[in-house]
Design an enzyme around this catalytic site. Sequence first.
Site, PDB file in Angstrom:
ATOM      1  N   GLY A  15      -2.602  -6.866  -1.138  1.00 56.60           N
ATOM      2  CA  GLY A  15      -3.674  -7.610  -0.706  1.00 56.60           C
ATOM      3  C   GLY A  15      -3.152  -8.463   0.646  1.00 56.60           C
ATOM      4  N   ARG A  25       5.711 -11.491  13.100  1.00 56.86           N
ATOM      5  CA  ARG A  25       6.104 -12.073  14.365  1.00 56.86           C
ATOM      6  C   ARG A  25       7.689 -12.540  14.120  1.00 56.86           C
ATOM      7  NH1 ARG A  25       6.583 -17.524  15.738  1.00 56.86           N
ATOM      8  NH2 ARG A  25       6.091 -18.199  17.991  1.00 56.86           N
ATOM      9  N   VAL A  27       9.996 -11.712  12.024  1.00 52.50           N
ATOM     10  CA  VAL A  27      10.925 -10.291  11.853  1.00 52.50           C
ATOM     11  C   VAL A  27      11.190  -9.732  12.975  1.00 52.50           C
ATOM     12  CG1 VAL A  27      10.999  -8.025  10.703  1.00 52.50           C
ATOM     13  CG2 VAL A  27      10.068 -10.034   9.405  1.00 52.50           C
ATOM     14  N   ARG A  76      -3.137   0.049  -0.043  1.00 58.27           N
ATOM     15  CA  ARG A  76      -2.658   0.408  -1.474  1.00 58.27           C
ATOM     16  C   ARG A  76      -2.577   1.944  -1.232  1.00 58.27           C
ATOM     17  NH1 ARG A  76      -3.151  -4.638  -4.121  1.00 58.27           N
ATOM     18  NH2 ARG A  76      -5.155  -5.791  -3.361  1.00 58.27           N
ATOM     19  N   THR A 130       1.254 -13.169  -0.854  1.00 58.62           N
ATOM     20  CA  THR A 130      -0.036 -12.966  -1.833  1.00 58.62           C
ATOM     21  C   THR A 130      -0.231 -14.774  -1.909  1.00 58.62           C
ATOM     22  OG1 THR A 130      -0.862 -12.974  -4.099  1.00 58.62           O
ATOM     23  CG2 THR A 130       1.840 -12.944  -3.645  1.00 58.62           C
ATOM     24  N   ASP A 132      -1.717 -15.926  -4.508  1.00 55.81           N
ATOM     25  CA  ASP A 132      -1.798 -16.298  -6.034  1.00 55.81           C
ATOM     26  C   ASP A 132      -0.556 -17.024  -6.309  1.00 55.81           C
ATOM     27  OD1 ASP A 132      -4.259 -14.900  -6.339  1.00 55.81           O
ATOM     28  OD2 ASP A 132      -3.244 -12.983  -7.114  1.00 55.81           O
ATOM     29  N   ASP A 134       1.929 -16.056  -7.622  1.00 56.09           N
ATOM     30  CA  ASP A 134       2.546 -15.760  -8.736  1.00 56.09           C
ATOM     31  C   ASP A 134       3.748 -14.879  -8.871  1.00 56.09           C
ATOM     32  OD1 ASP A 134       1.442 -13.459  -7.386  1.00 56.09           O
ATOM     33  OD2 ASP A 134       0.407 -12.792  -9.099  1.00 56.09           O
ATOM     34  N   ARG A 159     -19.284 -30.629  -3.552  1.00 60.87           N
ATOM     35  CA  ARG A 159     -19.324 -31.841  -4.228  1.00 60.87           C
ATOM     36  C   ARG A 159     -20.594 -32.771  -3.533  1.00 60.87           C
ATOM     37  NH1 ARG A 159     -16.313 -34.971  -7.371  1.00 60.87           N
ATOM     38  NH2 ARG A 159     -14.689 -33.874  -7.428  1.00 60.87           N
ATOM     39  N   GLU A 192     -13.354 -32.320 -12.448  1.00 60.70           N
ATOM     40  CA  GLU A 192     -13.406 -33.102 -13.583  1.00 60.70           C
ATOM     41  C   GLU A 192     -12.688 -32.272 -14.853  1.00 60.70           C
ATOM     42  OE1 GLU A 192     -16.233 -33.429 -11.361  1.00 60.70           O
ATOM     43  OE2 GLU A 192     -15.342 -35.784 -11.516  1.00 60.70           O
TER      44      GLU A 192
HETATM   45  P1  ATP Z   1      -1.379  -8.110  -4.512  1.00 64.05           P
HETATM   46  O1  ATP Z   1      -0.793  -9.250  -4.890  1.00 64.05           O
HETATM   47  O2  ATP Z   1      -2.274  -8.553  -3.502  1.00 64.05           O
HETATM   48  O3  ATP Z   1      -2.070  -7.343  -5.632  1.00 64.05           O
HETATM   49  P2  ATP Z   1       0.571  -6.103  -4.731  1.00 64.05           P
HETATM   50  O4  ATP Z   1       1.503  -6.051  -3.512  1.00 64.05           O
HETATM   51  O5  ATP Z   1       1.057  -6.407  -5.960  1.00 64.05           O
HETATM   52  O6  ATP Z   1      -0.240  -7.126  -3.781  1.00 64.05           O
HETATM   53  P3  ATP Z   1      -0.316  -3.418  -5.440  1.00 64.05           P
HETATM   54  O7  ATP Z   1      -1.576  -2.887  -5.110  1.00 64.05           O
HETATM   55  O8  ATP Z   1       0.008  -3.710  -6.869  1.00 64.05           O
HETATM   56  O9  ATP Z   1      -0.341  -4.727  -4.508  1.00 64.05           O
HETATM   57  O10 ATP Z   1       0.880  -2.524  -4.672  1.00 64.05           O
HETATM   58  C1  ATP Z   1       0.852  -2.178  -3.369  1.00 64.05           C
HETATM   59  C2  ATP Z   1       1.484  -0.831  -3.143  1.00 64.05           C
HETATM   60  O11 ATP Z   1       2.792  -0.679  -3.800  1.00 64.05           O
HETATM   61  C3  ATP Z   1       0.674   0.229  -3.890  1.00 64.05           C
HETATM   62  O12 ATP Z   1      -0.604   0.468  -3.409  1.00 64.05           O
HETATM   63  C4  ATP Z   1       1.523   1.332  -4.122  1.00 64.05           C
HETATM   64  O13 ATP Z   1       1.488   2.220  -2.976  1.00 64.05           O
HETATM   65  C5  ATP Z   1       2.988   0.835  -4.026  1.00 64.05           C
HETATM   66  N1  ATP Z   1       3.421   0.763  -5.651  1.00 64.05           N
HETATM   67  C6  ATP Z   1       3.020  -0.209  -6.515  1.00 64.05           C
HETATM   68  N2  ATP Z   1       3.875   0.081  -7.777  1.00 64.05           N
HETATM   69  C7  ATP Z   1       4.636   1.149  -7.591  1.00 64.05           C
HETATM   70  C8  ATP Z   1       5.405   2.162  -8.169  1.00 64.05           C
HETATM   71  N3  ATP Z   1       5.296   1.893  -9.676  1.00 64.05           N
HETATM   72  N4  ATP Z   1       5.805   3.200  -7.605  1.00 64.05           N
HETATM   73  C9  ATP Z   1       5.659   3.280  -6.401  1.00 64.05           C
HETATM   74  N5  ATP Z   1       4.738   2.673  -5.618  1.00 64.05           N
HETATM   75  C10 ATP Z   1       4.273   1.559  -5.968  1.00 64.05           C
END
Ligand code: ATP
Length: 328
Positions: A15, A25, A27, A76, A130, A132, A134, A159, A192
Amino acid sequence: MSKTIKKIGVLTSGGDSPGMNAAIRSVVRTCAYHNIECIGIYRGYQGMIEGDFKEMGPRSVNNIINKGGTILKSARSKEFMTEEGRKKAHSNLSAAGVEALVVIGGDGSFTGGLVFNKEYDFPIIGIPGTIDNDIYGTTHTLGYDTALNTVVEVIDKIRDTASSHNRLFFVEVMGRDAGHIALNAGIGAGAEEILIPEEDLGLDRLLESLRKSKLSGKSSSIVVIAEGDKIGKNVFELKDYVEENMPEYDVRVSVLGHMQRGGAPSCFDRVLASRLGVKAVESILDGKSNYMVGLLNDKIELTPLEQAIKGHSQIDRELLRVSDIMTT
Ligand code: ATP
């Protein structure tokens, strides 16, 4: 600083998030500063498989520090999950002379990078991008601060309507597994009640809290709900439930959705992206691999990618208490 590496590839994957352009930029310009060539890889791992590369110099990243999204595009890639796909990607990188990668993305993108590294011993450094927040090993992921500001700005507007009509608003924000956005933006916007995946508030306590708020003289309320909240109902079911039990309230739902991922990055995200990009490239030049660069105690530090993927970024419990006190 050993400089055996002469060409670095950079890609954005998963994402998109505000600040990715500022990281690209950084890098590219850090490579130029150290006389290293830089290759931009379009559409994440899919572009690696298709050889969708472009040489980048300091002037190819003019005027992007302020732009949301990613000029390299993101994707992806299912094909990269296969050995065959990764083989194609490796042969394209070799043909282009790329010797190391900076991967800007989330934990999925880092997992893909690690798999690739194990197969081809290819140096990888990750930059957490990201909204999130996370990812373990950084207090802030790229885009998180911008997303918080966006959410707070929107809730401020909601609000105005809530207080003009004595309404109860349920505002759903992003965060399937993590309540960082909901908790921080909720406090920042004076919500709230805040419902997050890390805490099961329960329906009874939600009603009790809303009743208390009504009794204390509040005529309108904002409840911020993370999309992954554990209360067991989606935001629309929750609205129905509250309306059945508290007919005095006119409940409205606002799902903020993808707007949270867009927009110009905040100053914080631009500075963070610039710092992370410098550290990512210089770590590669120092011979490091399989690390994520992140912000810890206001310093840019390295965390092993494996830990960054497996660890959990914990919610700040102190904030839960602050939120409780603020709703008095
Ligand atoms: P977001 O937090 O926005 O979801 P993300 O990096 O976690 O971002 P993912 O869609 O989970 O997004 O992973 C991005 C890409 O990384 C996948 O589309 C895939 O190409 C690659 N990827 C993820 N897991 C694997 C894996 N186990 N083996 C090989 N490639 C992977």
